[in-house]
Design an enzyme around this catalytic site. Structure first.
Site, short mmCIF file in Angstrom:
data_model
loop_
_atom_site.label_atom_id
_atom_site.label_comp_id
_atom_site.label_asym_id
_atom_site.label_seq_id
_atom_site.Cartn_x
_atom_site.Cartn_y
_atom_site.Cartn_z
N ASN A 196 0.86 -1.19 0.00
CA ASN A 196 0.00 0.00 0.00
C ASN A 196 0.90 1.25 0.00
O ASN A 196 1.72 1.42 0.91
CB ASN A 196 -0.89 -0.05 1.26
CG ASN A 196 -1.82 1.14 1.35
OD1 ASN A 196 -1.42 2.27 1.09
ND2 ASN A 196 -3.05 0.90 1.74
N HIS B 223 0.91 6.22 1.94
CA HIS B 223 1.62 7.17 2.80
C HIS B 223 2.83 7.80 2.14
O HIS B 223 3.44 8.73 2.70
CB HIS B 223 1.89 6.54 4.16
CG HIS B 223 0.58 6.24 4.84
ND1 HIS B 223 -0.31 7.24 5.15
CD2 HIS B 223 -0.04 5.07 5.14
CE1 HIS B 223 -1.41 6.70 5.67
NE2 HIS B 223 -1.26 5.38 5.66
N HIS C 99 -5.67 3.68 -1.63
CA HIS C 99 -7.00 4.05 -1.11
C HIS C 99 -7.28 5.48 -1.52
O HIS C 99 -6.62 6.41 -1.07
CB HIS C 99 -6.96 3.90 0.42
CG HIS C 99 -8.25 4.19 1.11
ND1 HIS C 99 -8.39 4.10 2.47
CD2 HIS C 99 -9.47 4.56 0.65
CE1 HIS C 99 -9.63 4.40 2.81
NE2 HIS C 99 -10.30 4.70 1.72
N ARG D 100 -9.35 8.23 -0.82
CA ARG D 100 -10.32 8.67 0.20
C ARG D 100 -11.18 9.79 -0.34
O ARG D 100 -10.75 10.56 -1.19
CB ARG D 100 -9.57 9.15 1.46
CG ARG D 100 -9.16 8.03 2.36
CD ARG D 100 -8.53 8.58 3.63
NE ARG D 100 -8.43 7.53 4.62
CZ ARG D 100 -9.33 7.30 5.57
NH1 ARG D 100 -10.40 8.06 5.68
NH2 ARG D 100 -9.17 6.31 6.41
N ARG E 187 -6.96 12.88 1.12
CA ARG E 187 -5.89 13.32 2.02
C ARG E 187 -4.53 12.77 1.61
O ARG E 187 -3.50 13.32 1.97
CB ARG E 187 -6.20 12.97 3.47
CG ARG E 187 -6.13 11.49 3.76
CD ARG E 187 -6.26 11.23 5.25
NE ARG E 187 -7.59 11.46 5.73
CZ ARG E 187 -8.09 10.86 6.81
NH1 ARG E 187 -7.36 10.02 7.50
NH2 ARG E 187 -9.33 11.07 7.21
N GLU F 220 -8.77 0.63 -3.13
CA GLU F 220 -9.59 0.69 -1.91
C GLU F 220 -10.49 1.91 -1.98
O GLU F 220 -10.02 3.01 -2.30
CB GLU F 220 -8.70 0.85 -0.69
CG GLU F 220 -8.08 -0.43 -0.21
CD GLU F 220 -7.30 -0.18 1.07
OE1 GLU F 220 -7.55 0.83 1.76
OE2 GLU F 220 -6.45 -1.00 1.37
N THR G 291 -8.30 3.68 8.68
CA THR G 291 -9.52 2.87 8.63
C THR G 291 -9.63 2.09 9.94
O THR G 291 -8.91 1.12 10.17
CB THR G 291 -9.46 1.90 7.42
OG1 THR G 291 -9.08 2.67 6.28
CG2 THR G 291 -10.79 1.25 7.17
N GLU H 137 -11.27 -9.30 3.26
CA GLU H 137 -9.99 -8.95 3.88
C GLU H 137 -10.25 -8.75 5.36
O GLU H 137 -11.07 -7.93 5.76
CB GLU H 137 -9.41 -7.68 3.25
CG GLU H 137 -8.09 -7.30 3.91
CD GLU H 137 -7.23 -6.35 3.10
OE1 GLU H 137 -7.36 -6.31 1.86
OE2 GLU H 137 -6.42 -5.64 3.72
N HIS I 103 -3.72 -4.49 7.76
CA HIS I 103 -3.82 -3.27 8.58
C HIS I 103 -2.92 -3.37 9.79
O HIS I 103 -3.08 -4.26 10.62
CB HIS I 103 -5.26 -2.95 9.04
CG HIS I 103 -5.42 -1.46 9.25
ND1 HIS I 103 -4.98 -0.82 10.36
CD2 HIS I 103 -5.93 -0.49 8.45
CE1 HIS I 103 -5.21 0.47 10.25
NE2 HIS I 103 -5.79 0.71 9.09
N1 PXP Z 1 -5.91 -3.23 4.04
C1 PXP Z 1 -6.88 -2.27 4.06
C2 PXP Z 1 -8.24 -2.67 3.62
C3 PXP Z 1 -6.59 -0.96 4.45
O1 PXP Z 1 -7.58 -0.04 4.48
C4 PXP Z 1 -5.28 -0.62 4.79
C5 PXP Z 1 -4.93 0.78 5.15
O2 PXP Z 1 -5.22 1.63 4.11
C6 PXP Z 1 -4.30 -1.63 4.73
C7 PXP Z 1 -4.65 -2.93 4.39
C8 PXP Z 1 -2.86 -1.35 5.06
O3 PXP Z 1 -2.73 -0.97 6.38
P1 PXP Z 1 -1.34 -0.41 6.89
O4 PXP Z 1 -1.06 0.83 6.09
O5 PXP Z 1 -1.58 -0.14 8.33
O6 PXP Z 1 -0.31 -1.47 6.64
#
Ligand code: PXP
Length: 247
Positions: free
Chosen positions: A10, A13, A46, A48, A52, A73, A104, A154, A197
């Protein structure tokens, strides 16, 4: 190569850091390509509602430039559905979204809005997207996700990771047990099981070891770790830990 356990990276960030200054860098698409080279099996982003981190342009470029599948996402809104139908990404993961939340926070409440969600995901599935629902490790939510026609669930690993970080090891192990049982339950219904997550090098192993889990989506920790060891090496180490747990 199709792996037994895929790693989705992901890159949200990277965009958070970019947006902190309103600059053009660091570029999340560049990070996605680097992640691909380092062994990511897919990229997760994602979009949003408040934009952001990831923006509309980022999604367009990811769709155009990635060689690995994109897991898009999004919240279950009309605006996001239209964007997904325009791009037809490999996968769409439906997540709950609250404007004030830092991340999330929990899984989607599927059981209380089955009818709406069934209608919402049908056109996405018809367009060829693999629809995934991000939920807590909860039997009722899994059953509801199955009834609405999702291909994938998930499981939210945030609570497990938080309990680990807080040193609440008994509660952490109970949460891990719940995740394990619910991964097996979802799989028994014919759902593909993903998880993610908050996962870190310290917490990934036990989840990667669940035989039913086919994909882990990991972002925040990897992007942070990249400051110290670079993104490719951060990803390779995560991959190594996943493979070791699986072996
Ligand atoms: N899976 C989903 C569905 C998420 O919403 C997120 C965060 O956007 C992640 C995985 C990844 O989480 P993290 O960034 O904390 O590793």
């Amino acid at each position: 190569m199709t792996r037994d356990l895929r790693l989705g990276v992901n890159i949200d960030h990277v965009a958070t850091v970019r947006n902190a200054r309103g600059s053009a860098y660091p570029d999340p698409v560049r990070a996605a390509k680097l992640a691909e080279e380092a062994g990511a099996d897919g990229i997760t982003a994602h979009l949003r509602e408040d934009r952001r981190h990831i923006g509309d342009q980022d999604i367009e470029r990811l769709v155009a430039e990635l060689s690995v599948p994109l897991n898009f996402e999004m919240a279950a809104t009309d605006e996001m559905q239209a964007i997904a139908l325009r791009h037809k990404p490999h996968a769409v993961c439906i997540v709950p979204e609250k404007r004030q939340e830092v991340t999330t926070e929990g899984g989607l409440e599927v059981a209380k809005q089955e009818n709406r969600l069934a209608h919402f995901i049908a056109p996405l599935a018809d367009a060829g997207c693999r629809v995934s629902i991000f939920i807590a490790a909860d039997r009722a939510q899994i059953e509801a996700a199955n009834r609405i026609g999702a291909a994938v669930v998930e499981l939210h690993t945030g609570a497990y990771c938080d309990l680990h970080a807080e040193g609440e090891f008994e509660a952490r192990d109970a949460e891990l047990e719940r995740l394990r049982d619910m991964a097996a339950f979802a799989h028994s219904l014919g759902l593909e099981v993903h998880a993610g997550h908050g996962l870190t090098y310290d917490t990934v192993g036990p989840v990667a070891a669940f035989p039913e889990v086919r994909e882990l989506n990991i972002g925040h920790f990897l992007i942070g770790e990249a400051i110290f060891r670079g993104l490719p090496d951060s990803i390779r180490e995560m991959r190594r830990l996943m493979d070791a747990a699986r072996a």
